[in-house]
Each structure stands twice: as structure tokens, then as C-alpha cells.
Scaffold this motif. Structure first.
Motif, mmCIF file in Angstrom:
data_model
loop_
_atom_site.group_PDB
_atom_site.id
_atom_site.type_symbol
_atom_site.label_atom_id
_atom_site.label_comp_id
_atom_site.label_asym_id
_atom_site.label_seq_id
_atom_site.Cartn_x
_atom_site.Cartn_y
_atom_site.Cartn_z
ATOM 1 N N PHE A 191 49.451 31.443 37.261
ATOM 2 C CA PHE A 191 49.279 30.191 38.689
ATOM 3 C C PHE A 191 48.139 29.431 39.087
ATOM 4 O O PHE A 191 47.975 28.536 38.811
ATOM 5 N N LEU A 192 47.207 30.472 39.293
ATOM 6 C CA LEU A 192 46.226 30.224 39.295
ATOM 7 C C LEU A 192 45.298 29.340 38.388
ATOM 8 O O LEU A 192 44.791 28.361 38.263
ATOM 9 N N ASP A 193 45.509 30.099 37.454
ATOM 10 C CA ASP A 193 45.520 29.189 35.422
ATOM 11 C C ASP A 193 45.951 27.685 35.479
ATOM 12 O O ASP A 193 45.175 26.705 35.438
ATOM 13 N N VAL A 194 47.101 27.742 36.295
ATOM 14 C CA VAL A 194 48.040 25.866 36.002
ATOM 15 C C VAL A 194 47.313 25.308 37.042
ATOM 16 O O VAL A 194 46.382 24.513 36.422
ATOM 17 N N MET A 195 46.508 25.478 38.073
ATOM 18 C CA MET A 195 46.325 25.101 39.371
ATOM 19 C C MET A 195 45.286 24.131 38.843
ATOM 20 O O MET A 195 44.501 23.375 39.249
ATOM 21 N N ALA A 196 44.239 25.676 37.984
ATOM 22 C CA ALA A 196 42.597 24.955 38.124
ATOM 23 C C ALA A 196 42.764 24.035 37.306
ATOM 24 O O ALA A 196 42.056 22.951 37.139
ATOM 25 N N LYS A 197 43.493 24.081 35.844
ATOM 26 C CA LYS A 197 44.003 22.865 34.721
ATOM 27 C C LYS A 197 43.955 21.240 35.840
ATOM 28 O O LYS A 197 43.232 20.563 34.586
ATOM 29 N N VAL A 198 44.731 21.464 36.268
ATOM 30 C CA VAL A 198 45.314 20.160 37.011
ATOM 31 C C VAL A 198 44.413 19.885 37.912
ATOM 32 O O VAL A 198 44.290 18.829 37.948
ATOM 33 N N MET A 199 43.384 20.329 38.639
ATOM 34 C CA MET A 199 42.602 20.590 39.210
ATOM 35 C C MET A 199 41.431 20.016 38.315
ATOM 36 O O MET A 199 40.384 19.611 38.715
ATOM 37 N N ASN A 200 41.082 20.076 36.917
ATOM 38 C CA ASN A 200 40.264 20.041 35.991
ATOM 39 C C ASN A 200 38.849 20.544 36.544
ATOM 40 O O ASN A 200 38.060 20.842 36.259
ATOM 41 N N MET A 201 39.182 22.086 36.944
ATOM 42 C CA MET A 201 38.568 23.020 37.038
ATOM 43 C C MET A 201 38.454 23.998 36.494
ATOM 44 O O MET A 201 39.337 24.369 35.771
ATOM 45 N N GLU A 202 37.451 25.093 36.774
ATOM 46 C CA GLU A 202 37.450 26.550 36.263
ATOM 47 C C GLU A 202 37.881 27.659 36.942
ATOM 48 O O GLU A 202 37.694 27.390 38.621
ATOM 49 N N VAL A 203 38.924 28.252 36.531
ATOM 50 C CA VAL A 203 39.803 28.502 37.380
ATOM 51 C C VAL A 203 38.389 29.927 38.519
ATOM 52 O O VAL A 203 39.196 30.301 39.550
ATOM 53 N N SER A 204 37.046 29.817 37.836
ATOM 54 C CA SER A 204 36.222 30.742 39.092
ATOM 55 C C SER A 204 36.041 30.144 39.567
ATOM 56 O O SER A 204 35.726 30.291 41.008
ATOM 57 N N ASP A 205 36.511 28.778 39.826
ATOM 58 C CA ASP A 205 35.956 27.517 41.060
ATOM 59 C C ASP A 205 36.771 27.682 42.040
ATOM 60 O O ASP A 205 36.172 27.446 43.158
ATOM 61 N N LEU A 206 37.962 28.353 42.012
ATOM 62 C CA LEU A 206 38.983 27.813 43.022
ATOM 63 C C LEU A 206 38.683 28.497 44.095
ATOM 64 O O LEU A 206 39.019 28.203 45.167
ATOM 65 N N GLY A 207 38.319 29.753 43.910
ATOM 66 C CA GLY A 207 37.699 30.519 44.983
ATOM 67 C C GLY A 207 36.562 30.325 45.354
ATOM 68 O O GLY A 207 36.136 30.251 47.284
ATOM 69 N N ARG A 208 35.200 30.100 44.957
ATOM 70 C CA ARG A 208 33.906 29.818 45.715
ATOM 71 C C ARG A 208 34.181 28.261 46.103
ATOM 72 O O ARG A 208 34.034 28.305 47.496
ATOM 73 N N LEU A 209 35.043 27.637 45.658
ATOM 74 C CA LEU A 209 34.665 25.737 46.759
ATOM 75 C C LEU A 209 35.875 26.411 47.965
ATOM 76 O O LEU A 209 35.848 26.002 48.569
ATOM 77 N N SER A 210 36.971 27.223 47.605
ATOM 78 C CA SER A 210 37.944 27.543 48.650
ATOM 79 C C SER A 210 37.063 28.051 50.136
ATOM 80 O O SER A 210 37.790 27.763 50.870
ATOM 81 N N ALA A 211 35.882 28.235 49.876
ATOM 82 C CA ALA A 211 35.142 29.422 51.270
ATOM 83 C C ALA A 211 34.790 28.177 51.940
ATOM 84 O O ALA A 211 34.782 27.918 53.065
ATOM 85 N N LYS A 212 34.985 27.101 51.463
ATOM 86 C CA LYS A 212 33.997 25.375 52.383
ATOM 87 C C LYS A 212 34.960 25.188 52.858
ATOM 88 O O LYS A 212 35.142 23.754 53.709
ATOM 89 N N SER A 213 36.146 24.930 52.495
ATOM 90 C CA SER A 213 37.296 24.624 53.745
ATOM 91 C C SER A 213 38.110 24.739 54.732
ATOM 92 O O SER A 213 37.460 25.390 55.560
ATOM 93 N N SER A 214 37.842 23.595 55.434
ATOM 94 C CA SER A 214 38.498 23.939 57.246
ATOM 95 C C SER A 214 39.486 23.637 57.178
ATOM 96 O O SER A 214 40.297 23.785 58.250
#
Lengths: 271, 384
Positions: free
Chosen positions: A133-156
Motif C-alpha cells: 500500500f505504501l509502495d503504491v502511494m509513494a510511487k503516485v507521490m513520486n517519492m521514495e517510500v522512506s520519505d513518507l514517514g519523514r515528511l508526514s512528521a511535518k504535517s499539521s
């Protein structure tokens, strides 16, 4: 001096661990190919190159993962459920409930104090709630799957996904990208959707502390934090090794037990 | 004899059924264990339990049922839609569950769309969800209506004498099945679950007299065997949704386990599983088929059903229980949850699995769970 190995052929990655004198000596992770035997051979070759240890020096090797029955060089095969339980409790001795999120499946495992398997549940067919699920979503977001966790920490303000279906959620991600929602909010929404799905499975077993998470997705802080919040309990993190290696560590521990049993009683018929 | 059962259990082209047809005798299909087979034998007709084996896709069934439905009735419809049940002279459908009841609507509609897919005779048997009072009388009336319909359609007369004879002969088969069950309860097990269950399934499709002869031979053969097939293996009980493919049992037995008993809509459940040979035969049939409340389709009888099943599991002396249900099977899906709780209270380990019907089962993932369950049973503190 005893050297044992565990080889975990998963649906997305193949992992191997060597345990020497009851300590993890080294490990390797590669992408799985279509043939489990070839993936297993490759990862062991990589591990032998890294350590300088040869196949002959391995006293016992246990295989696990979906491809366990197809690995020619192993001495024994054990299911990944038992291996993840064994590995997780060795890495976090207080662990009683394990959530393992692998490439294409998700398992919740309950153990007793001795590490015996008490109960387990796994997901069925659907890929939401798994690493895919994360693999597919990362691909749609055009980023590495490892970036999903790092980026989400900045979300409000994480976005809310109407569906946890991998196919429908993709369409939702595209909609949010085109609505110019910040990437961190979309990533946080993806992680929360994933955690929601996993929590449904976890709640079918009564969670007992300590709860520990294993598998590749355990490296995604966003999912782990969202899951802890939804389940209302603290999740113990594996720090002694890469959580993605837990199954292979468990397999190596089973190999160690087998070796010890044979050493204690050479005539024993070990299951 | 093993091959005879295997042939009957794994194919729809069963030689003994073909022989039956060659003699210009009729064959009528049915879908549920609550349908009494004796009136058909009394009429000289072969009752054949419909099965969805050989359904490797669902493109026909999906268009009538939709995707979120139990795959067993869908597989039946798919097989019928592809013409493989063209040899049937009739079908009796009943409300085993809501989805099986819908098979009546779907099959009739498919019959309009796909020429030749509807058998010449189509009968609906309404089975009540309670076994007593007015429900019992209703069921007696339903059996009588069905018998009248058989007589009219096939131009036969079901005399009381013929019905008594059919009951007696079917009881003989049930007694043999009970003998087989008793052999499976022994500490030294001489027959695998795959072999026993193949024989049990075959009994629902083979002509009764031929079947009884082969079954009797099998029992004698098992009695003379010396090898304990359960030695160093875990003994399991398999329960839940209808299962007419022994592949599931075979898959379990590949994991260092033996299926020593099952409660899967086939075979006998206990020594009382017999039709009374005295009194009014139709009332006797109704009493046997409706009593016992062996299936979760029967409302308000969970406690009795659970106690009976628990008793049976303890008599078979198993290490663990596998509770399986076909996806979207509401009856067994919910009842398995209750039964899992009660098994835990009795310190009997269980594994719950959800699967697709028969050939559509995902064997790899299922195998992993069964392997893990066997490892769980072997890991130390499990009770037996």
C-alpha cells in the motif's frame, strides 16, 4: 563457536542473518525475484561476501517466508509467524503482542512469557494494510517510500482518505495532489489510512503489552505513531537491529535452538 | 476402491452416475444436507449433491450474484452455466442459507439467458429454521409436496413400502459412515483425513448400493491396516462452512497434521444420526433431517449445537481445531467466532481461517497459517 543462519524469502524483499556466538554478526537485504531459491542464494552469497564466512561454516540454516519451501540449502523451514514471534521477543524481551507488517501481508501475533505462540491473525487478500500500500502511494507521490514517514512528521492537517482500498486511495492521492494539498499532509493521511487498516486486524486479538512492531513498515515513523495513537498504547521499537530483519533473526534463532538440541542429544529427532 | 472414491470426489463425470444414466434412469441434483434423499431413492431416482468443483472462474456467476457473496453457490451456478450439469433431470433447491436460496432466482434467470442451463424440472423445498412445533409440521408438508412433485414429473409412485426400504438402505450407509467415524476416533489412526473425507464426499454423488459396497470394503481394509498415520503428527478437527473438496484437508495434512474429524456439512455427526424405521416414514424423515440443529442455519440452537460439537471433538481427542468459513458466509463466519470463544474456555487451541470455496482457495497463504498453527501446538504449553 557456533554459527547459524536464518533466511527469510518475503514477497518483496529477501533477508538473511548470521548469528555467531548468540549475537547477530551480520545481515543482508535484497529485492526478491520471482524464484525464491534464486533470491535466497543471492542474499546468502551477499552475506558470505560481507562476512568472509563460507557456506560450510554454517552449522544450521532455517528458512522462512512465503518461499521457505523452495530453498534448497536450508536444514529446516519454519513459518514466518513463528519466526517473527521468536525474533521479536529476542529483540524486545518484554514483547507479548507483535504486529508484523510485511510487503504483502500483515500479521498480529500473541506470545506468552516463554515466547510460545498463543494466537495469531493475518490479513486476507486485500493489500491495504501492507507494505505494498505504501509502495503504491509513494510511487503516485513520486517519492521514495522512506520519505513518507519523514515528511508526514511535518504535517499539521493530515488529509482523510475515504477508502483504504489501494486502488481507490490512489485516485484520492491524485485528487489531493491536484487540489494542491501539501505533500506532508497527504503523506500523513496515507500513514493514518494504513494504521487504521492495521488497527482493525490488531483489535481482533486482545492486545497485551508490550506491543512491538516488526517488518519493513516499522521503519516508517508516521505509521508507527498513528498506530500507537489509534490503538491507545505505546509501541516498543526494535533498536538492536533493522526491524525488517526480525523474521530472519527468528529463523536464525530457531537454527540455533536446533543446533543446541542436536548438540545436547545427537540422537534426538527434532521437529 | 480408493480410486472409485477419488474419481467420484474429484470429477463431475462420475462413471457410476454415467452407468446409471445409460440405463435410462433419472438423476436429480440438490444443494443442502437438509434435503431428504430417501424419497428419490424410493422413486428410483439418483439424488446427487451438487458441487462447484471445476469452477475455475466466476464470470457467469458474478453477473447474477455480484462479487460480495459466498463463492459456493456462485461456483454451483458457474458450473451449471457452463453446461456441466446438463445430464441432470431435475434440481431441488432449498434455503440452506439466503445465498443458496437466491440460487433459485439466479439459476432460473440464467436459464432464460443461457439456453440449456436450466434442468427440465426445478423444485424449491422450503426448510424451516426451527425444528419444532409448527415448523416441524411445515417441513413434513414440504416433504409431502416434494414427493407429489416427483411423482408427477417423473410419472412414478412412491409407495410407503418403497419409502421404508429407502430409509432402511440409507440407514445402512449411515451406519457404515458411523463405523468409519469410530475408526477415526481411535488412538492409533489407520486412515488419513484426506482418504476418509474423499470416501464421505463420494457418498453424496455415487449410487447408494454401489457406494455402500465400496465403503464396507474400505472399512474392512482400514481395520486390517497396521500403520499409525497419526504418529508424531498433530490431530486436528476441521469445522465450518460447506467443504466438498478434500484438497483443503490434503493441504492441512501436508503440514505434519492429520485431520481426525470434521463437521463440514457432509457425513454423519453422531450415532443418533439415523432415521426411525417405525411409524410414519415422512414424519421420521422430518425428525431426522430437521432435528439436531447441526447447522448454524437453525436459529436459537447454538448452545445445543456447541455442546454436541464440543463433545464430539473431545471424543476424537484432537490437539487443535481449525474453524474455516467461506468468505461472506454469515452463518459460519459469526458462529465460528462464538465457537472459538467456547473452545478457548475449554482450553482447546483453534485457528480461524477465511477462504474462497474449493478450487479458488489461496493455498500458499493458507499453508502458512496452518504451518504456524502446527508450530503453535508443538511449541510447549498447549493442552490436549
Amino acid at each position: 563457536m557456533s554459527i547459524v543462519a536464518g533466511c527469510d524469502v518475503g514477497s518483496l524483499t529477501t533477508k538473511a542473518v548470521i548469528i555467531k556466538n548468540k549475537r547477530v554478526m551480520d545481515s543482508a537485504i535484497i529485492r526478491s525475484g520471482p524464484k525464491p531459491a534464486e533470491s535466497a542464494a543471492k542474499v546468502m552469497e551477499k552475506l558470505f561476501d560481507q562476512t568472509g564466512i563460507s557456506q560450510k561454516e554454517i552449522a544450521c540454516c532455517v528458512g522462512t517466508g512465503y518461499g521457505r519451501g523452495k530453498i534448497p540449502f536450508i536444514d529446516h523451514a519454519v513459518s514466518e509467524i513463528s519466526c517473527h514471534g521468536k525474533g521479536a521477543q529476542w529483540l524486545v524481551p518484554t514483547a507479548r503482542t507483535i504486529i508484523d507488517i510485511g510487503g504483502q501481508d500483515c500479521k498480529v501475533i500473541k506470545l506468552d512469557k516463554q515466547g510460545n505462540l498463543l494466537k495469531f491473525v493475518t490479513n486476507d487478500k486485500c493489500a491495504s494494510g501492507t507494505g505494498r500500500f505504501l509502495d503504491v502511494m509513494a510511487k503516485v507521490m513520486n517519492m521514495e517510500v522512506s520519505d513518507l514517514g519523514r515528511l508526514s512528521a511535518k504535517s499539521s492537517a493530515p488529509v482523510i482518505f475515504a477508502s483504504v482500498c489501494t486502488v481507490w486511495a490512489q485516485a484520492d492521492v491524485i485528487k489531493h495532489i491536484n487540489s494542491r494539498r501539501p505533500a506532508e499532509d497527504i503523506c500523513a493521511g496515507i500513514n493514518t489510512a494504513m494504521a487504521n487498516r492495521v488497527s482493525m486486524l490488531a483489535n481482533t486479538l486482545k492486545i497485551e503489552n508490550d506491543l512491538c512492531i516488526t517488518g519493513g513498515v516499522a521503519k516508517n515513523d508516521g505509521v508507527v505513531k498513528a498506530l500507537a495513537k489509534i490503538l491507545g498504547c505505546r509501541i516498543k521499537r526494535i533498536k538492536r537491529t533493522d526491524p525488517q530483519l526480525t523474521g530472519a533473526v527468528g529463523a536464525a534463532l530457531f537454527a540455533q535452538e536446533r543446533q543446541q538440541a542436536l548438540f545436547n542429544n545427537p540422537n534426538r529427532r527434532y521437529l | 476402491m480408493k480410486n472409485v472414491f477419488q474419481e467420484a470426489a474429484t470429477t463431475l463425470d462420475i462413471p457410476s452416475v454415467q452407468e446409471w444414466k445409460k440405463k435410462d434412469r433419472k438423476v436429480v441434483g440438490y444443494t443442502c444436507s437438509f434435503m431428504p434423499v430417501e424419497p428419490f431413492y424410493a422413486a428410483g431416482i439418483l439424488p446427487l449433491r451438487l458441487r462447484g468443483i471445476n469452477a475455475t472462474s466466476m464470470e457467469i456467476a458474478d453477473s447474477y450474484y455480484g462479487p460480495f457473496v459466498c463463492s459456493f453457490p456462485k461456483a454451483l451456478l458457474q458450473v451449471a452455466g457452463t453446461g456441466k450439469y446438463g445430464f441432470l433431470d431435475g434440481v431441488v433447491l432449498s434455503n440452506g442459507c439466503d445465498t443458496l436460496r437466491r440460487l433459485d432466482d439466479c439459476w432460473r434467470k440464467m436459464g432464460q439467458d443461457i439456453k440449456g442451463s436450466l434442468p427440465p424440472w426445478f423444485h424449491y423445498l422450503d426448510v424451516p429454521h426451527k425444528p419444532d412445533g409448527h415448523a416441524f409440521d411445515w417441513y413434513v408438508n414440504q416433504i409431502k409436496k416434494m414427493m407429489a412433485a416427483i411423482e408427477k414429473q417423473f410419472d412414478v409412485t412412491i409407495t410407503q413400502e418403497k419409502l421404508y426400504h429407502a430409509i432402511k438402505e440409507q440407514n445402512r450407509v449411515r451406519s457404515l459412515l458411523w463405523e468409519l467415524e469410530k475408526l477415526r476416533r481411535k488412538d492409533e489412526l489407520k486412515v488419513t483425513g484426506s482418504e476418509a473425507y474423499t470416501a464421505i464426499i463420494a457418498g453424496t454423488v455415487m449410487p447408494r448400493d454401489i457406494y455402500a459396497g465400496h465403503l464396507s470394503d474400505l472399512i474392512e481394509d482400514i481395520q486390517n491396516r497396521t500403520v499409525d498415520v497419526a504418529a508424531n503428527r498433530k490431530r486436528l478437527f476441521l469445522s465450518g462452512s460447506v467443504c466438498d473438496d478434500f484438497d483443503l484437508i490434503h493441504l492441512i495434512e501436508q503440514s505434519n497434521a492429520i485431520v481426525a474429524g470434521e463437521n463440514l456439512c457432509f457425513g454423519v455427526r453422531n450415532d443418533e444420526d439415523i432415521v426411525s424405521e417405525t411409524g410414519d416414514p415422512v414424519a421420521a424423515l422430518a425428525a431426522k433431517y430437521l432435528s439436531g440443529s447441526v447447522c448454524p442455519r437453525m436459529m436459537g440452537w447454538y448452545q445445543a449445537r456447541s455442546a454436541r460439537l464440543m463433545n464430539r471433538i473431545k471424543n476424537i481427542n484432537v490437539d487443535g481445531v481449525i474453524l474455516q468459513n467461506i468468505r461472506f458466509c454469515d452463518l459460519h463466519g459469526s458462529e465460528n467466532g462464538l465457537f472459538e470463544r467456547d473452545l478457548e474456555k475449554n482450553r482447546l487451541p483453534s485457528l480461524r481461517i477465511e477462504r474462497e470455496y474449493g478450487p479458488l482457495t489461496e493455498s500458499g497463504r493458507l499453508r502458512m497459517r496452518v504451518d504456524a498453527f502446527i508450530e503453535q501446538l508443538s511449541s510447549g504449553n498447549q493442552t490436549r
